[in-house]
Design an enzyme around this catalytic site. Structure first.
Site, PDB file in Angstrom:
ATOM      1  N   GLU A  89       0.715  -1.269   0.021  1.00  0.00           N
ATOM      2  CA  GLU A  89       0.095   0.082   0.163  1.00  0.00           C
ATOM      3  C   GLU A  89       0.991   1.093   0.169  1.00  0.00           C
ATOM      4  O   GLU A  89       1.562   1.340   0.793  1.00  0.00           O
ATOM      5  CB  GLU A  89      -0.983   0.106   1.284  1.00  0.00           C
ATOM      6  CG  GLU A  89      -1.715   1.326   1.156  1.00  0.00           C
ATOM      7  CD  GLU A  89      -2.338   1.658   2.473  1.00  0.00           C
ATOM      8  OE1 GLU A  89      -2.404   0.785   3.276  1.00  0.00           O
ATOM      9  OE2 GLU A  89      -3.086   2.840   2.708  1.00  0.00           O
ATOM     10  N   ASP A 147       9.354   5.731  15.427  1.00  0.00           N
ATOM     11  CA  ASP A 147       9.119   7.022  15.059  1.00  0.00           C
ATOM     12  C   ASP A 147       9.669   7.840  16.464  1.00  0.00           C
ATOM     13  O   ASP A 147       8.795   7.762  17.399  1.00  0.00           O
ATOM     14  CB  ASP A 147       7.546   7.484  14.854  1.00  0.00           C
ATOM     15  CG  ASP A 147       7.049   8.766  14.477  1.00  0.00           C
ATOM     16  OD1 ASP A 147       8.240   9.494  14.425  1.00  0.00           O
ATOM     17  OD2 ASP A 147       6.378   9.046  14.549  1.00  0.00           O
ATOM     18  N   ASP A 161       9.764  11.842  17.641  1.00  0.00           N
ATOM     19  CA  ASP A 161       9.380  13.358  17.531  1.00  0.00           C
ATOM     20  C   ASP A 161       9.805  13.885  18.655  1.00  0.00           C
ATOM     21  O   ASP A 161       9.482  13.893  19.781  1.00  0.00           O
ATOM     22  CB  ASP A 161       7.814  13.315  17.434  1.00  0.00           C
ATOM     23  CG  ASP A 161       7.332  14.439  16.655  1.00  0.00           C
ATOM     24  OD1 ASP A 161       6.575  14.507  15.620  1.00  0.00           O
ATOM     25  OD2 ASP A 161       7.671  15.534  17.280  1.00  0.00           O
TER      26      ASP A 161
END
Ligand SMILES: [Zn+2]
Length: 552
Positions: free
Chosen positions: A173, A239, A241
């Protein structure tokens, strides 16, 4: 299919809608005049399923009804960084295709090259909600970027794991984020050319990568209520941040970053990278700058790609050391004796704690912030003595206060030294240990922003980070789309057609720009991954020949 919650960012950005094109959607869109006759003549099935214009409201799925991606869409709330372009690039269309062919020179997978060169100019303003173009969402710059600077060939090899298109690529995808808030979910492409064609057409300001499914994601609705359509593989992702560090950084907040607070990302990469290699045996780990204030890890080893969500969750737990939110009080409570991973992490982090936290951030200089430190210490007598000392010395530095803890403990007497040492270790971990957006790690279906796209707010390219020179990486020095296009523009030699026909000698446009070292690094990474994939295929074939494949 696993369903995740809408992230706060999505809730704050209602204009960011997600679109899952289907045949019904397309019908609506065509009825709305979205595609011209010319579009239809040129369209193949893939194109028909991805209308290039904002869909009518009826075709728009709200984010909460789709598997969530974790957009950094809070970024869009901040003032965009304008990429000033002194001169508009004077690059002719044919020159762009020339360069594209160059980048594509040994792309043996292109079976449809002529179709790519449609000369069709994608819509520059996809919808009424489109923001004024900044560097990262300026369609003219994006067109040049995708056609001359994006490392398509290595990108395909990275995701496909083989020279010929495999289900790893075909059933993967992709989601395309267009300016104006339209997102095409569940896009998939049977060849690199089809992906590229769609990207050239839509000029997405962001591409996200999802999992590999058991079947073509575009056909998912034909598998309704069937387990035949399910995600089977995805890189293991992490991830980090900087907004998750707002309670420990003092130099910047929210989407703002500087080299001082970037060090939190540097420490996180060091700890995670080493643990992934030494504790889990992964080798093919790529770190990528997210374009503004964070970094993503892509663990691409075959055994990592095949992890189910249960194992991903266990991995996420392994790295969940700093728990709770800013207001939860003591956020690190680890067992003793320390797990070897934590003992090693402390060794990596303690130096960073002294220089990058205490000296650079000075987090406890103000009295109210020092209260937070006191709350993390054992022994009420010690806390009281420190409080009095610091009240007599307003503005005392965090480094001095850290040193006061041991010296005052000695004068107070009766403080349990083991408890104090452990409390100090927990404080170091609380201020330095990686803080993860855990859903990205735990869910195979979670989309993650692709490497090498451009951050629409900053115009910076999401480049790989060289972990052998982490201290040398400055996010503010990363090439921007405006700067790169100017580099091409000013390098007139790049537009001179060479006669020898040797594409390797001629080189691609990106080789003459500051994105080159990053693409070189990506190429090296991909080659390493492909070497392992070839070895896997060879060993598997040998075993099949020897034992009929029964034990594999
Ligand atoms: Zn900062």
């Amino acid at each position: 299919m696993p369903h995740s919650e809408t992230t706060p960012e999505q809730q704050e950005a209602p204009s960011r809608t997600q679109l899952t094109p289907t045949m019904e959607d397309t019908t609506l869109n065509l009825g709305n005049g979205g595609l011209t006759d010319e579009d239809l003549l040129m369209a193949d099935v893939d194109e028909v399923e991805s209308p290039p214009v904002v869909a009518p409201a009826a075709a728009v799925e709200q984010p909460s009804s789709s598997p969530a991606s974790k957009p950094e869409s809070a970024d869009e709330d901040d003032a965009p960084v304008e990429i000033k372009q002194e001169t508009k690039p004077e690059i002719k269309l044919e020159d762009l295709f020339e360069g594209m062919d160059s980048d594509d020179s040994d792309d043996e997978f292109s079976n449809n090259k002529k179709d790519v060169v449609t000369g069709q100019i994608p819509p520059s303003s996809p919808g009424p909600a489109a923001a004024p173009p900044t560097g990262g969402s300026n369609p003219d710059l994006l067109r040049v970027f995708y056609q001359l600077l994006f490392p398509w060939r290595y990108y395909f090899q990275w995701l496909n794991h083989s020279p010929q298109p495999t289900p790893d690529f075909k059933f993967r995808e992709f989601s395309l984020w267009l300016a104006g808030g339209v997102v095409f979910r569940f896009q998939s492409y049977s060849t690199l050319d089809l992906l590229r064609k769609d990207v050239f057409k839509h000029l997405p300001e962001r591409i996200e990568i999802g999992p590999i499914y058991t079947a073509n994601p575009r056909d998912r609705k034909t598998f309704r209520n069937s387990s035949a359509f399910r995600p089977i593989a995805k890189e293991l992702c992490f991830d980090i941040d900087l907004t998750d560090y707002d309670d420990v950084r003092t130099c910047c907040d929210k989407a703002n970053i500087c080299i001082k607070c970037w060090q939190f990302i540097t420490m996180a990469i060091k700890v995670l990278d080493r643990a992934l290699r030494e504790d889990f045996g992964y080798e093919h780990i790529m770190w990528v700058y997210s374009g503004r204030r964070g970094a993503h890890a892509w663990v691409c080893d075959r055994k990592a790609r095949g992890l189910d969500d249960h194992k991903r969750k266990a991995l996420g737990n392994y790295f969940s050391v700093v728990k709770g939110g800013e207001k939860t009080g003591k956020r690190v409570n680890v067992r003793r004796p320390l797990h070897p991973h934590l003992a090693r992490s402390l060794e990596i982090l303690k130096e960073h704690f002294l220089t990058d936290v205490l000296e650079a951030q000075d987090p406890w200089r103000e009295e109210d912030r020092a209260e937070k430190l006191l709350a993390l210490l054992p022994d009420i007598k010690l806390r009281q003595a420190l409080k009095e000392k610091w009240e007599f010395n307003p503005g005392r530095s965090s480094t001095a206060k850290w040193g006061d803890i041991d010296s005052v403990a000695k004068t107070v007497g009766g403080v349990n030294t083991k408890d104090l040492l452990e409390a100090k270790q927990d404080i170091v971990l609380e201020y330095t240990y990686p803080r993860l957006d855990i859903l990205v790690t735990e869910q195979k279906t979670h989309l993650l922003k692709s490497p090498f796209v451009v951050h629409p707010g900053t115009g910076r390219v999401c480049v790989p980070i060289d972990t052998s020179d982490l201290e040398g990486f400055d996010p503010l020095d990363v090439p921007t789309i405006g700067g790169l296009v100017n580099e091409i523009d000013s390098d007139s030699s790049s537009l001179v057609k060479k006669e020898d026909g040797d594409e390797d000698k001629k080189g691609a446009e990106w080789e003459r720009t500051s994105i080159k070292p990053y693409i070189d690094q990506f190429r090296g990474f991909v080659h390493g991954l492909l070497r392992e994939e070839r070895e896997f295929v060879r060993v598997k074939r040998e075993r099949e020949e020897e034992g009929g494949g029964l034990d594999f």
